[in-house]
Write a protein that holds these residues in place. Structure first.
Motif, PDB file in Angstrom:
ATOM      1  N   GLY A  29       7.570  35.891   0.523  1.00 37.59           N
ATOM      2  CA  GLY A  29       6.656  36.398  -0.498  1.00 37.59           C
ATOM      3  C   GLY A  29       5.605  37.317   0.082  1.00 37.59           C
ATOM      4  N   LYS A  30       5.872  38.613   0.088  1.00 35.43           N
ATOM      5  CA  LYS A  30       4.901  39.605   0.558  1.00 35.43           C
ATOM      6  C   LYS A  30       4.394  40.452  -0.606  1.00 35.43           C
ATOM      7  CE  LYS A  30       4.272  43.131   4.139  1.00 35.43           C
ATOM      8  NZ  LYS A  30       4.893  43.769   5.330  1.00 35.43           N
ATOM      9  N   PHE A  31       5.281  40.809  -1.510  1.00 39.38           N
ATOM     10  CA  PHE A  31       4.921  41.508  -2.736  1.00 39.38           C
ATOM     11  C   PHE A  31       5.451  40.683  -3.905  1.00 39.38           C
ATOM     12  CE2 PHE A  31       5.383  44.711   0.566  1.00 39.38           C
ATOM     13  CZ  PHE A  31       4.165  45.368   0.488  1.00 39.38           C
ATOM     14  N   LEU A  32       4.559  40.164  -4.736  1.00 39.18           N
ATOM     15  CA  LEU A  32       4.939  39.281  -5.837  1.00 39.18           C
ATOM     16  C   LEU A  32       4.419  39.858  -7.140  1.00 39.18           C
ATOM     17  CD1 LEU A  32       3.806  37.313  -3.240  1.00 39.18           C
ATOM     18  CD2 LEU A  32       5.267  35.763  -4.540  1.00 39.18           C
ATOM     19  N   VAL A  33       5.311  39.930  -8.126  1.00 38.31           N
ATOM     20  CA  VAL A  33       4.987  40.578  -9.393  1.00 38.31           C
ATOM     21  C   VAL A  33       5.314  39.638 -10.546  1.00 38.31           C
ATOM     22  CG1 VAL A  33       5.300  42.641 -10.803  1.00 38.31           C
ATOM     23  CG2 VAL A  33       5.687  42.766  -8.324  1.00 38.31           C
ATOM     24  N   ALA A  34       4.394  39.517 -11.501  1.00 34.77           N
ATOM     25  CA  ALA A  34       4.652  38.775 -12.737  1.00 34.77           C
ATOM     26  C   ALA A  34       4.955  39.775 -13.843  1.00 34.77           C
ATOM     27  CB  ALA A  34       3.452  37.916 -13.115  1.00 34.77           C
ATOM     28  N   VAL A  35       6.058  39.537 -14.587  1.00 32.95           N
ATOM     29  CA  VAL A  35       6.454  40.449 -15.659  1.00 32.95           C
ATOM     30  C   VAL A  35       6.764  39.656 -16.931  1.00 32.95           C
ATOM     31  CG1 VAL A  35       7.393  42.167 -14.068  1.00 32.95           C
ATOM     32  CG2 VAL A  35       8.904  40.394 -15.000  1.00 32.95           C
ATOM     33  N   ASP A  36       6.827  40.387 -18.051  1.00 32.95           N
ATOM     34  CA  ASP A  36       7.133  39.781 -19.346  1.00 32.95           C
ATOM     35  C   ASP A  36       8.626  39.540 -19.504  1.00 32.95           C
ATOM     36  OD1 ASP A  36       4.516  39.839 -20.994  1.00 32.95           O
ATOM     37  OD2 ASP A  36       4.597  41.849 -20.136  1.00 32.95           O
ATOM     38  N   ALA A  79       6.998  48.311 -15.404  1.00 33.97           N
ATOM     39  CA  ALA A  79       5.953  47.362 -15.809  1.00 33.97           C
ATOM     40  C   ALA A  79       4.695  47.520 -14.953  1.00 33.97           C
ATOM     41  CB  ALA A  79       6.485  45.933 -15.714  1.00 33.97           C
ATOM     42  N   ILE A  80       4.879  47.654 -13.643  1.00 35.21           N
ATOM     43  CA  ILE A  80       3.720  47.825 -12.753  1.00 35.21           C
ATOM     44  C   ILE A  80       2.954  49.101 -13.122  1.00 35.21           C
ATOM     45  CG2 ILE A  80       3.034  48.309 -10.375  1.00 35.21           C
ATOM     46  CD1 ILE A  80       5.323  46.498  -9.463  1.00 35.21           C
ATOM     47  N   SER A  81       3.706  50.157 -13.420  1.00 32.27           N
ATOM     48  CA  SER A  81       3.093  51.463 -13.653  1.00 32.27           C
ATOM     49  C   SER A  81       2.236  51.498 -14.916  1.00 32.27           C
ATOM     50  CB  SER A  81       4.178  52.545 -13.739  1.00 32.27           C
ATOM     51  OG  SER A  81       4.883  52.645 -12.518  1.00 32.27           O
ATOM     52  N   TYR A  82       2.648  50.778 -15.962  1.00 31.56           N
ATOM     53  CA  TYR A  82       1.961  50.906 -17.251  1.00 31.56           C
ATOM     54  C   TYR A  82       1.311  49.620 -17.768  1.00 31.56           C
ATOM     55  CZ  TYR A  82       4.242  55.428 -17.394  1.00 31.56           C
ATOM     56  OH  TYR A  82       4.645  56.706 -17.099  1.00 31.56           O
ATOM     57  N   ARG A  83       1.647  48.480 -17.179  1.00 28.78           N
ATOM     58  CA  ARG A  83       1.105  47.217 -17.690  1.00 28.78           C
ATOM     59  C   ARG A  83       0.102  46.580 -16.737  1.00 28.78           C
ATOM     60  NH1 ARG A  83       6.388  44.381 -20.699  1.00 28.78           N
ATOM     61  NH2 ARG A  83       7.149  46.302 -21.678  1.00 28.78           N
ATOM     62  N   SER A  84      -0.183  47.232 -15.640  1.00 30.88           N
ATOM     63  CA  SER A  84      -1.179  46.681 -14.705  1.00 30.88           C
ATOM     64  C   SER A  84      -2.160  47.757 -14.303  1.00 30.88           C
ATOM     65  CB  SER A  84      -0.488  46.115 -13.457  1.00 30.88           C
ATOM     66  OG  SER A  84       0.070  47.157 -12.674  1.00 30.88           O
ATOM     67  N   GLN A  85      -3.350  47.318 -13.953  1.00 31.00           N
ATOM     68  CA  GLN A  85      -4.389  48.195 -13.409  1.00 31.00           C
ATOM     69  C   GLN A  85      -4.789  47.633 -12.050  1.00 31.00           C
ATOM     70  OE1 GLN A  85      -7.619  48.883 -16.158  1.00 31.00           O
ATOM     71  NE2 GLN A  85      -6.243  48.998 -17.924  1.00 31.00           N
ATOM     72  N   ALA A 119       1.666  42.171 -13.866  1.00 28.88           N
ATOM     73  CA  ALA A 119       2.178  43.261 -14.704  1.00 28.88           C
ATOM     74  C   ALA A 119       2.568  42.726 -16.083  1.00 28.88           C
ATOM     75  CB  ALA A 119       3.366  43.941 -14.033  1.00 28.88           C
ATOM     76  N   ILE A 120       1.860  41.695 -16.531  1.00 32.10           N
ATOM     77  CA  ILE A 120       2.067  41.110 -17.852  1.00 32.10           C
ATOM     78  C   ILE A 120       1.252  41.897 -18.886  1.00 32.10           C
ATOM     79  CG2 ILE A 120       1.681  39.059 -19.269  1.00 32.10           C
ATOM     80  CD1 ILE A 120       3.884  38.492 -17.377  1.00 32.10           C
ATOM     81  N   LEU A 121       1.832  42.144 -20.034  1.00 32.04           N
ATOM     82  CA  LEU A 121       1.120  42.841 -21.102  1.00 32.04           C
ATOM     83  C   LEU A 121      -0.127  42.067 -21.525  1.00 32.04           C
ATOM     84  CD1 LEU A 121       3.855  44.125 -23.589  1.00 32.04           C
ATOM     85  CD2 LEU A 121       2.119  45.504 -22.439  1.00 32.04           C
ATOM     86  N   ARG A 122      -1.276  42.736 -21.478  1.00 31.88           N
ATOM     87  CA  ARG A 122      -2.512  42.128 -21.988  1.00 31.88           C
ATOM     88  C   ARG A 122      -2.774  42.590 -23.426  1.00 31.88           C
ATOM     89  NH1 ARG A 122      -4.774  42.423 -16.623  1.00 31.88           N
ATOM     90  NH2 ARG A 122      -5.784  40.467 -16.036  1.00 31.88           N
ATOM     91  N   ASP A 123      -2.429  43.846 -23.696  1.00 37.56           N
ATOM     92  CA  ASP A 123      -2.725  44.457 -24.985  1.00 37.56           C
ATOM     93  C   ASP A 123      -1.431  44.787 -25.720  1.00 37.56           C
ATOM     94  OD1 ASP A 123      -5.538  44.580 -24.294  1.00 37.56           O
ATOM     95  OD2 ASP A 123      -4.988  46.241 -22.963  1.00 37.56           O
ATOM     96  N   LYS A 124      -1.557  45.069 -26.994  1.00 40.61           N
ATOM     97  CA  LYS A 124      -0.405  45.508 -27.770  1.00 40.61           C
ATOM     98  C   LYS A 124      -0.009  46.908 -27.309  1.00 40.61           C
ATOM     99  CE  LYS A 124      -1.692  42.841 -31.871  1.00 40.61           C
ATOM    100  NZ  LYS A 124      -2.078  42.901 -33.309  1.00 40.61           N
ATOM    101  N   PHE A 125       1.292  47.117 -27.196  1.00 40.93           N
ATOM    102  CA  PHE A 125       1.833  48.408 -26.793  1.00 40.93           C
ATOM    103  C   PHE A 125       2.670  48.978 -27.933  1.00 40.93           C
ATOM    104  CE2 PHE A 125       2.056  49.437 -22.022  1.00 40.93           C
ATOM    105  CZ  PHE A 125       0.763  48.997 -21.811  1.00 40.93           C
TER     106      PHE A 125
END
Length: 539
Positions: A396-403, A417-423, A463-469
């Motif tokens: 586990g060096k790079f770990l990402v949570a997705v929807d 997902a990383i590009s548009y759902r995370s800051q 990278a989980i959606l926080r807002d409506k897209f």
């Protein structure tokens, strides 16, 4: 996918041995028998390697049985070599686990939850021939086997790559079974690379503290369920043979070794018994490893061989390692992912976790982990990422949570997902003080392998959606399905749909916009234009 029932029944066991498994692979069209002459030192592994580096899809990867094996000096061997036969693809693993590929995670979950302790039998096929002392020398010791060179041009010797080392904790007597590379150094001497965090290293250190040597047995070609269990990251003290029993649905048959106080699978092809000194180390390697680089020479333990037992006509099993995907990564992938999923859902109680994906091509499973979740809370996201990062040292060096709508095995979708759902300033955390684990950069100071530093870190990405897209910008499903039928009617190239292949809503869409889209496909888009005209504003 079924094993050869008649042969299994005749052997007083319900699970397949290696030969039953090879028969089942051939029946399933997953075996290539190579009858032409193949040089084990220069041709064998490079040939199999092409199925992974030649652009073939996994459904076309095969197991190979080499039946006419020679060596660099022209020697001919009467022992065939199987490469890729245990885990050349997930489809081959499914045959070994007697299930469909999509059922593999459930098979593992059942085995983890329902281990079955092995049973001891008086004798077994693996001891049809017993070689000790003078007989061992006359037979050539380790040199009697056609062990291939895995990375021709870089490896300095043949390595046993499918050797399952069995040792015991000197305090508890609990057995460990793990797959570690075996460096052939002499007819009676075998090196081992016990990497950081491996349980065999913990056993070796306990023996060293007591100033006693460590007994070991190296099993080659056991029943497939034993091989699958041997590579698992089970907790220390859990017997992998019992997990194999859980996979088989019955106890694994073991026989006692001849010269060491250990037990080994009775139906294995070959067993190498021996003693590891705990007051001496010697150089081991280099070897082309699964992190994709040549692992440098290091000071490691070694085994003095005391006995070899084998079937009369054994088959040697060898795994491809090196750049992934390879057999050594595939056999881990099909078990690691269910194991991590069980840890997060059952042990940590994070019910929103759906799947765990470990990226395999080039990165070798350990570095990039994607956790798919269903409507998690913010706290659950970070618990899941932290849990996955700390479950096993060096993993586990790079770990990402997705929807749920993101395929965790599709890195294009993950990067989307990383590009548009995370800051980054808000949705990342860095864990410091971690072990580097398996891979470069390497030290060059000849320190023992157990030397472990905490100079690595891990990046956690939410990278989980926080807002409506707004909806995904592809035609709705019914239009894509209809177009697919037309595509096929036209005789165009066969499609392999790749997610996302149709548009779907993500919350930011209302009935008015939906109605406008309906009017457009009905040819009434001018009505929408009239409505929009009425909404003009002066500027």
């Amino acid at each position: 996918m079924a094993k050869s029932a008649a042969r299994v029944a005749g052997a007083e066991r319900g699970y397949a041995d290696l030969r039953d498994h090879i028969d089942a692979l051939e029946h399933a069209g997953l075996l290539v028998r190579v009858k032409r002459e193949i040089n084990k030192d220069t041709e064998m592994h490079p040939l199999v390697r092409w199925q992974y580096r030649g652009g073939l899809p996994e459904k076309d990867w095969r197991g190979f049985l080499f039946e006419n094996v020679t060596g660099a000096k022209g020697r001919r061997y009467d022992i065939p070599v199987g490469v890729g036969v245990m885990a050349g693809s997930k489809y081959i693993c499914a045959v070994g686990l007697t299930c469909k590929p999509e059922e593999i995670p459930d098979k593992w979950q059942h085995a983890f939850s329902n281990p079955i302790e092995p049973t001891i039998v008086k004798s077994g096929p693996v001891q049809e021939i017993i070689q000790t002392k003078d007989e061992l020398k006359r037979a050539g010791g380790l040199d009697q086997f056609p062990v291939p060179i895995s990375t021709p041009g870089f490896d300095g010797a043949p390595f046993i790559t499918a050797g399952h080392w069995i040792t015991k904790d000197p305090e508890t007597g609990i057995r460990n079974v793990g797959n570690y590379r075996g460096h052939l150094k002499a007819q009676d001497r075998l090196g081992i690379f016990p990497g950081p965090g491996q349980h065999v290293l913990a056993h070796w250190n306990k023996h060293r503290e007591r100033k006693i040597p460590m007994q070991a047995a190296v099993v080659v070609g056991p029943p497939p369920v034993v091989s699958y269990a041997a590579v698992q990251k089970v907790p220390y003290g859990v017997d992998e043979i019992a997990v194999a029993g859980g996979l088989a649905g019955e106890p694994i048959r073991l026989v006692k070794c001849q010269t060491v106080d250990l037990e080994v699978p009775a139906d294995a092809e070959i067993v190498i018994e021996g003693i590891l000194a705990t007051d001496l180390l010697e150089p081991e390697g280099p070897f082309g490893e699964s992190h994709g680089y040549m692992h440098p020479r290091m000071m490691n333990p070694f085994m003095e061989v005391t006995c070899i037992t084998r079937k009369k006509n054994p088959i040697l099993v060898s795994w491809t390692s090196q750049v992934t995907p390879s057999e050594s990564s595939i056999i881990k992938r099909v078990g690691y992912e269910p194991l991590f999923l069980k840890f997060l859902k059952a042990e940590l109680g994070i019910k929103s976790v759906v799947r765990v994906a470990m990226h395999e091509p080039l990165t070798n499973l350990r570095k990039v982990i994607v956790v798919q979740m269903k409507k998690p809370t913010e706290a659950e996201i970070w618990r899941a990422l932290t849990g996955a990062a700390t479950f096993h040292p060096g993993v586990g060096k790079f770990l990402v949570a997705v929807d749920e709508d993101i395929d965790p095995w599709d890195m294009d979708m993950v990067m989307w997902a990383i590009s548009y759902r995370s800051q980054p300033h808000r949705d990342t955390q860095i864990l410091r003080g971690r072990e580097a684990g398996h891979g470069p950069p390497f030290g060059r100071d000849d320190q023992p392998v157990e030397t472990r530093t905490a100079d690595e870190s891990a990046l956690l990405i939410n990278a989980i959606l926080r807002d409506k897209f707004p909806p995904v910008s592809l035609p709705k499903k019914e239009y894509m399905e209809n177009a697919k039928k037309i595509w096929e009617e036209l005789g165009l190239p066969r499609l392999s749909p790749k997610n996302p292949w149709y548009g779907y809503e993500l919350g930011d869409w209302d009935e008015e916009l939906d109605e406008e889209a309906r009017l457009a496909v009905e040819g009434e888009y001018l009505k929408n234009g009239e409505k929009l005209k009425g909404l003009r504003k002066k500027v």
